[in-house]
Design a protein around this motif. Structure first.
Motif, mmCIF file in Angstrom:
data_model
loop_
_atom_site.group_PDB
_atom_site.id
_atom_site.type_symbol
_atom_site.label_atom_id
_atom_site.label_comp_id
_atom_site.label_asym_id
_atom_site.label_seq_id
_atom_site.Cartn_x
_atom_site.Cartn_y
_atom_site.Cartn_z
ATOM 1 N N PRO A 291 0.810 -1.220 0.000
ATOM 2 C CA PRO A 291 0.000 0.000 0.000
ATOM 3 C C PRO A 291 0.845 1.273 0.000
ATOM 4 N N TYR A 292 0.349 2.274 -0.708
ATOM 5 C CA TYR A 292 1.043 3.564 -0.793
ATOM 6 C C TYR A 292 1.324 4.142 0.587
ATOM 7 N N ILE A 293 0.320 4.143 1.459
ATOM 8 C CA ILE A 293 0.508 4.774 2.771
ATOM 9 C C ILE A 293 1.585 4.054 3.581
ATOM 10 N N VAL A 294 1.682 2.720 3.422
ATOM 11 C CA VAL A 294 2.687 1.948 4.157
ATOM 12 C C VAL A 294 4.078 2.223 3.589
ATOM 13 N N GLN A 295 4.182 2.363 2.266
ATOM 14 C CA GLN A 295 5.494 2.666 1.677
ATOM 15 C C GLN A 295 5.960 4.069 2.071
ATOM 16 N N ARG A 296 5.043 5.013 2.200
ATOM 17 C CA ARG A 296 5.426 6.338 2.696
ATOM 18 C C ARG A 296 5.918 6.243 4.133
ATOM 19 N N ALA A 297 5.280 5.378 4.922
ATOM 20 C CA ALA A 297 5.733 5.171 6.301
ATOM 21 C C ALA A 297 7.137 4.574 6.321
ATOM 22 N N GLY A 298 7.395 3.651 5.396
ATOM 23 C CA GLY A 298 8.730 3.077 5.306
ATOM 24 C C GLY A 298 9.766 4.094 4.912
ATOM 25 N N GLU A 299 9.419 4.960 3.975
ATOM 26 C CA GLU A 299 10.342 6.022 3.557
ATOM 27 C C GLU A 299 10.733 6.904 4.732
ATOM 28 N N ALA A 300 9.786 7.140 5.644
ATOM 29 C CA ALA A 300 10.008 8.075 6.754
ATOM 30 C C ALA A 300 11.122 7.629 7.687
ATOM 31 N N ILE A 301 11.352 6.330 7.805
ATOM 32 C CA ILE A 301 12.383 5.889 8.758
ATOM 33 C C ILE A 301 13.788 6.231 8.278
ATOM 34 N N TYR A 302 13.929 6.604 7.004
ATOM 35 C CA TYR A 302 15.251 6.936 6.475
ATOM 36 C C TYR A 302 15.591 8.417 6.640
ATOM 37 N N SER A 303 14.649 9.212 7.163
ATOM 38 C CA SER A 303 14.962 10.607 7.463
ATOM 39 C C SER A 303 15.885 10.661 8.681
ATOM 40 N N GLU A 304 16.490 11.808 8.907
ATOM 41 C CA GLU A 304 17.393 11.950 10.054
ATOM 42 C C GLU A 304 16.669 11.656 11.361
ATOM 43 N N GLU A 305 15.469 12.224 11.517
ATOM 44 C CA GLU A 305 14.704 11.977 12.732
ATOM 45 C C GLU A 305 14.243 10.526 12.794
ATOM 46 N N GLY A 306 13.885 9.968 11.632
ATOM 47 C CA GLY A 306 13.460 8.575 11.593
ATOM 48 C C GLY A 306 14.554 7.627 12.041
#
Length: 404
Positions: A291-306
């Motif tokens: 799902p799109y929303i889950v892949q966006r959630a996955g992307e978020a963990i690669y941010s500095e804060e994530g």
């Protein structure tokens, strides 16, 4: 008249964790006043990182507008996630993996079971013993394991690589040449790892034997020991003989969201057949994308804060691992793991079998773990405890076990 796949009928009983769930449910029904602490199945207990929650909310809001609405996801994964994975998980570690060699899925368990579809039923598999049950069970379903011997707990066409205290849980090269080798590092269930020079020898072995390694790196985020590789692609020649599977479940608590990925290099070929192209064909035919929303959630963990929040989450569970390992050792138990993985692999006391100790612990301490024999014949006499509970439940479980 239709025919069934009789390989399914060869599987003994139900899946390991289903059997445990049934036993626990029966005990709870008979003892409704007992407060059971579950340290068996490796399910997480802490909330999702804030960056993940924020990304989910934003992606859900996008679904409410025609301009930003997303329907079917690309079957191989959105570019924004594949690019983030390639950059942070591979290129940052010197691994030559490109985004189009990454296939996003709904979890490592699915990929671990499905990957065997790429191979002929005539291939012989090798597994470390003990091992995550999905590897063997899915190959049984594919007709690749022969017949089961209930007395030994072994399949007659599987090459077993015993990992016990006697060999420091490090598998030796087999006497029989396998075609497909399953390695899970950090290991589930023993919690042990291989140093880079040890893993390099397995890559060299596979290339020499024209074998392929299926490398399950679901727990790589828990590695803290220097010179323990996070990816098999840190080894020379791995692109020519290795498929790597990873998960967001234990890294960022996605057991309820479901997200993972598999890496199949374009250079990985069997004669003229490209395994990359075959997996893409299989993925496109049988999977409509995470799902799109889950892949966006996955992307978020690669941010500095994530990355910071994920590190905090891992630290929380590894503190549980430390408490269990040190607490049980002080109480006289022999324990392994719990350093680079969120599992403690303990020796059952007084020569008890794994299932006898399971029943004893459930009845006397109301604590649930996982019998080692459920992971393979070399797991007999061992028991797995997970560090994925809360601090409070972990401490309470330790006190109960010590009182025994």
């Amino acid at each position: 008249m239709y025919q069934v796949n009789t390989n399914y009928l060869k599987l003994p009983g139900s899946y390991l964790f289903s059997t445990i769930a049934k036993k626990v449910a029966a005990f709870q029904q008979a003892n409704p006043d007992k407060q059971i602490i579950r340290l068996g199945i490796g399910d997480v207990t802490q909330p999702l990182p804030k960056v993940v929650i924020d990304a989910l909310h934003k992606a859900v809001d996008e679904q409410a507008s025609a301009e930003t609405f997303r329907g079917y996801a690309p079957d191989l994964g959105y570019d924004f996630l594949r690019n983030a994975i390639a950059e942070h998980d591979y290129r940052s570690r010197g691994c030559d993996i490109s985004p189009d060699e990454i296939f996003v899925s709904d979890g490592a368990k699915s990929d671990s079971g499905n990957i065997q579809e790429l191979f002929s039923k005539d291939n012989r598999i090798a597994v470390t013993d003990p091992v995550y049950p999905v590897y063997v069970d899915s190959n049984v379903m594919g007709g690749r394991c022969g017949n089961y011997d209930p007395h030994t707990g072994m399949w007659d066409q599987v090459v077993y690589l015993p990992c016990t205290a006697e060999n420091d849980f490090v598998p030796d090269f087999p006497d029989q040449d396998p075609d497909i080798i399953y390695l899970c590092l950090p290991n589930n269930p023993t919690g042990t790892t291989l140093k880079k020079d040890q893993l390099q020898k397995w890559v060299d072995y596979a290339n020499n034997k024209n074998a392929i390694i299926i490398f399950d790196a679901a727990y790589e985020h828990y590695i803290s020991t220097p010179d323990v590789p996070h990816s098999i692609y840190e080894c020379d020649g791995a692109r020519d003989c290795c498929i790597e599977i990873r998960s967001f479940s234990k890294t960022a608590g996605f057991t309820g969201l479901r997200l993972g990925f598999t890496v199949v290099p374009k250079s990985l070929k069997c004669g003229d057949a490209s395994l990359h192209d075959m997996w893409a064909r299989r993925h496109g035919t049988k999977f409509n994308g995470a799902p799109y929303i889950v892949q966006r959630a996955g992307e978020a963990i690669y941010s500095e804060e994530g990355q910071k929040e994920v590190a905090d989450l891992v630290s929380y569970y590894m503190e549980n691992a430390r408490m269990i390992r040190e607490g049980l050792t002080a109480a006289g138990f022999t324990c392994y793991g719990g350093v680079d993985a969120p599992y403690i692999w303990m020796k059952t006391p007084d020569g008890m079998t794994s299932w006898d100790f399971f029943d004893y612990l459930l009845e006397k301490a109301n604590v649930v773990g996982t019998p080692g024999s459920g992971f393979g014949p070399s797991g007999e006499g061992y028991f797995r405890l997970t560090a994925f509970g809360t601090h409070e439940n972990t401490k309470a479980a330790l006190e109960r076990i010590k009182r025994l």
